[in-house]
Design a protein around this motif. Structure first.
Motif, mmCIF file in Angstrom:
data_model
loop_
_atom_site.group_PDB
_atom_site.id
_atom_site.type_symbol
_atom_site.label_atom_id
_atom_site.label_comp_id
_atom_site.label_asym_id
_atom_site.label_seq_id
_atom_site.Cartn_x
_atom_site.Cartn_y
_atom_site.Cartn_z
ATOM 1 N N TRP A 16 0.844 -1.202 0.000
ATOM 2 C CA TRP A 16 0.000 0.000 0.000
ATOM 3 C C TRP A 16 0.874 1.245 0.000
ATOM 4 O O TRP A 16 2.104 1.159 0.147
ATOM 5 C CB TRP A 16 -0.982 -0.016 1.169
ATOM 6 N N LEU A 17 0.190 2.401 -0.174
ATOM 7 C CA LEU A 17 0.939 3.655 -0.323
ATOM 8 C C LEU A 17 1.431 4.202 1.011
ATOM 9 O O LEU A 17 0.685 4.209 1.995
ATOM 10 C CB LEU A 17 0.041 4.726 -0.942
ATOM 11 N N ASP A 18 2.656 4.666 1.004
ATOM 12 C CA ASP A 18 3.188 5.393 2.155
ATOM 13 C C ASP A 18 2.891 6.870 1.896
ATOM 14 O O ASP A 18 3.724 7.611 1.359
ATOM 15 C CB ASP A 18 4.700 5.142 2.245
ATOM 16 N N GLU A 19 1.668 7.276 2.274
ATOM 17 C CA GLU A 19 1.202 8.613 1.884
ATOM 18 C C GLU A 19 1.961 9.738 2.575
ATOM 19 O O GLU A 19 1.996 10.852 2.080
ATOM 20 C CB GLU A 19 -0.292 8.748 2.183
ATOM 21 N N LEU A 20 2.592 9.433 3.714
ATOM 22 C CA LEU A 20 3.347 10.475 4.413
ATOM 23 C C LEU A 20 4.592 10.879 3.608
ATOM 24 O O LEU A 20 4.940 12.047 3.534
ATOM 25 C CB LEU A 20 3.753 9.957 5.799
ATOM 26 N N GLN A 66 -4.391 15.669 10.372
ATOM 27 C CA GLN A 66 -4.072 15.365 11.775
ATOM 28 C C GLN A 66 -5.294 15.634 12.663
ATOM 29 O O GLN A 66 -5.668 14.820 13.495
ATOM 30 C CB GLN A 66 -2.888 16.249 12.206
ATOM 31 N N LEU A 67 -5.953 16.793 12.406
ATOM 32 C CA LEU A 67 -7.094 17.184 13.244
ATOM 33 C C LEU A 67 -8.274 16.230 13.110
ATOM 34 O O LEU A 67 -9.009 16.008 14.069
ATOM 35 C CB LEU A 67 -7.537 18.616 12.885
ATOM 36 N N VAL A 68 -8.467 15.670 11.919
ATOM 37 C CA VAL A 68 -9.631 14.771 11.739
ATOM 38 C C VAL A 68 -9.229 13.304 11.870
ATOM 39 O O VAL A 68 -10.004 12.404 11.548
ATOM 40 C CB VAL A 68 -10.338 15.002 10.377
ATOM 41 N N GLY A 69 -7.998 13.078 12.345
ATOM 42 C CA GLY A 69 -7.560 11.701 12.601
ATOM 43 C C GLY A 69 -7.260 10.904 11.347
ATOM 44 O O GLY A 69 -7.391 9.679 11.336
ATOM 45 N N LYS A 70 -6.897 11.613 10.261
ATOM 46 C CA LYS A 70 -6.632 10.911 9.002
ATOM 47 C C LYS A 70 -5.154 10.962 8.600
ATOM 48 O O LYS A 70 -4.812 10.676 7.457
ATOM 49 C CB LYS A 70 -7.465 11.542 7.865
ATOM 50 N N ARG A 71 -4.287 11.390 9.533
ATOM 51 C CA ARG A 71 -2.868 11.467 9.181
ATOM 52 C C ARG A 71 -2.329 10.048 8.923
ATOM 53 O O ARG A 71 -2.579 9.137 9.705
ATOM 54 C CB ARG A 71 -2.076 12.123 10.313
ATOM 55 N N PRO A 72 -1.603 9.888 7.818
ATOM 56 C CA PRO A 72 -1.026 8.569 7.560
ATOM 57 C C PRO A 72 -0.023 8.211 8.652
ATOM 58 O O PRO A 72 0.590 9.098 9.248
ATOM 59 C CB PRO A 72 -0.297 8.748 6.216
ATOM 60 N N PRO A 73 0.143 6.917 8.948
ATOM 61 C CA PRO A 73 1.056 6.523 10.035
ATOM 62 C C PRO A 73 2.497 6.925 9.752
ATOM 63 O O PRO A 73 2.937 6.917 8.608
ATOM 64 C CB PRO A 73 0.918 4.992 10.074
#
Ligand code: SF4
Ligand code: FES
Length: 316
Positions: free
Chosen positions: A258-262, A288-295
């Motif tokens: 899968w994609l490493d979106e960070l 980050q605020l909506v809890g969607k930041r990639p790991p």
């Protein structure tokens, strides 16, 4: 059969400058096309309705319009196909092109886009025989792209052109591919270079497939654009955001599944391209605020071995 048409009208002479919808109820033969219905309206109901057509046999490409929201050649579109149970049929001018009157659009932008790719053969020598003989295979390869009748339907429904009128567009790129893949043309490298580095070139396509859906001649412009990308990379034009992005996606998915979106933007724009990376900070904060930041630590998905096997098989 009874047909209810809802047609978008526009009159440049109207001082209010707006467009409006107008409905027509007509009786017409059940085998009729949408073009037959519109011509019936113009002949018997409302002589002020403007539309464009010529061959009435899906050859000339002049009758492109939006029917029920997507671009079609109306001479090829049967009423029963778009209104199987007598539903209302909406007809509007093609999108992404300025409307001249009612259902007639200006194709100036379309043809200017096509002109940008120099759509003519540029051989660097003429054989002594005076004739360049190309193999049957090479010509068969070009057949799908040569089917283009320049109707503009793909440009009408292109989702990139909707937001970026600098994009050269699917029809022009399919035409460019037709010359890039022609063995008689000597400008392959120059053509690919221009399309690769030019703002609005091959890397601006988002692969939404709308052009593939609406093309009445099976030209499959998106596939032609993907082939141009492959050829540009093969020839060595890799120093673009698009080429780096494709490489990063391929590398990520082939490695972890899968994609490493960070890290994807860094791989795409380059570590030191602060100008582009800074633009992404607001998106990063929002995610980050909506809890969607990639790991931060990118882990492989379960079963990644199977994906790696697919990639291995593809490579071989
Ligand atoms: Fe029309 Fe298809 Fe050519 Fe686009 S590629 S202009 S939709 S024939
Ligand atoms: Fe010629 Fe429809 S009228 S393609």
């Amino acid at each position: 059969m009874n047909v209810n048409l809802k047609v978008k009208r526009f009159d440049p002479a109207d001082s209010t400058g707006g467009s409006w919808w107008q409905e027509y109820n007509i009786d017409i033969h059940q085998d009729s096309t949408v073009l037959d219905a519109l011509i019936h309206v113009r002949e018997y109901e409302d002589t002020s309705l403007a539309l464009r057509c010529a061959c009435r046999a899906s050859i000339c490409g002049s009758c492109g319009m939006k029917v029920n929201g997507s671009a079609k050649l109306v001479c090829k579109t049967r009423i029963v196909g778009v209104s199987p149970n007598g539903e209302q049929i909406t007809v509007e001018p093609m999108g992404n092109q300025p409307v001249i009157k009612d259902l007639v659009v200006s194709l100036d932008t379309f043809f200017n886009q096509v002109k940008r790719v120099e759509p003519y053969m540029q051989p660097d020598f003429i054989p002594d025989s005076g004739e360049y003989i190309a193999s049957n295979e090479s010509m068969e390869n070009l057949l799908t792209a040569m089917n283009c009748i320049m109707c503009g339907c793909c440009v009408s429904d292109c989702t990139v052109l909707e937001v970026d009128d600098n994009f050269i567009g699917p029809a022009a790129l399919a035409k460019a591919w037709r010359f890039v893949d022609d063995p008689r043309d000597s400008k392959k490298k120059d053509r690919l270079k221009d399309l690769n580095y030019e703002d609005g070139g091959i890397w601006d396509c988002t692969r939404c497939m709308q052009c593939v859906e609406v093309c009445p001649k099976g030209v499959n412009p998106m596939e032609r654009i993907m082939e141009l990308r492959d050829q540009a990379i093969e020839i060595g034009f890799t120093n673009t955001n698009g080429a780096r992005h494709a490489e990063a996606v391929y590398g990520d998915v082939g490695h972890s599944g899968w994609l490493d979106e960070l890290r994807l933007p860094i791989k795409t724009f380059g570590m030191f391209n602060f100008k582009e990376l800074i633009k992404l900070i607001p998106i990063g904060i929002k995610s980050q605020l909506v809890g969607k930041r990639p790991p931060i630590f990118h882990k492989s998905i379960p079963g990644v071995e199977n994906i790696r096997k697919i990639f291995e098989r593809y490579k071989n």
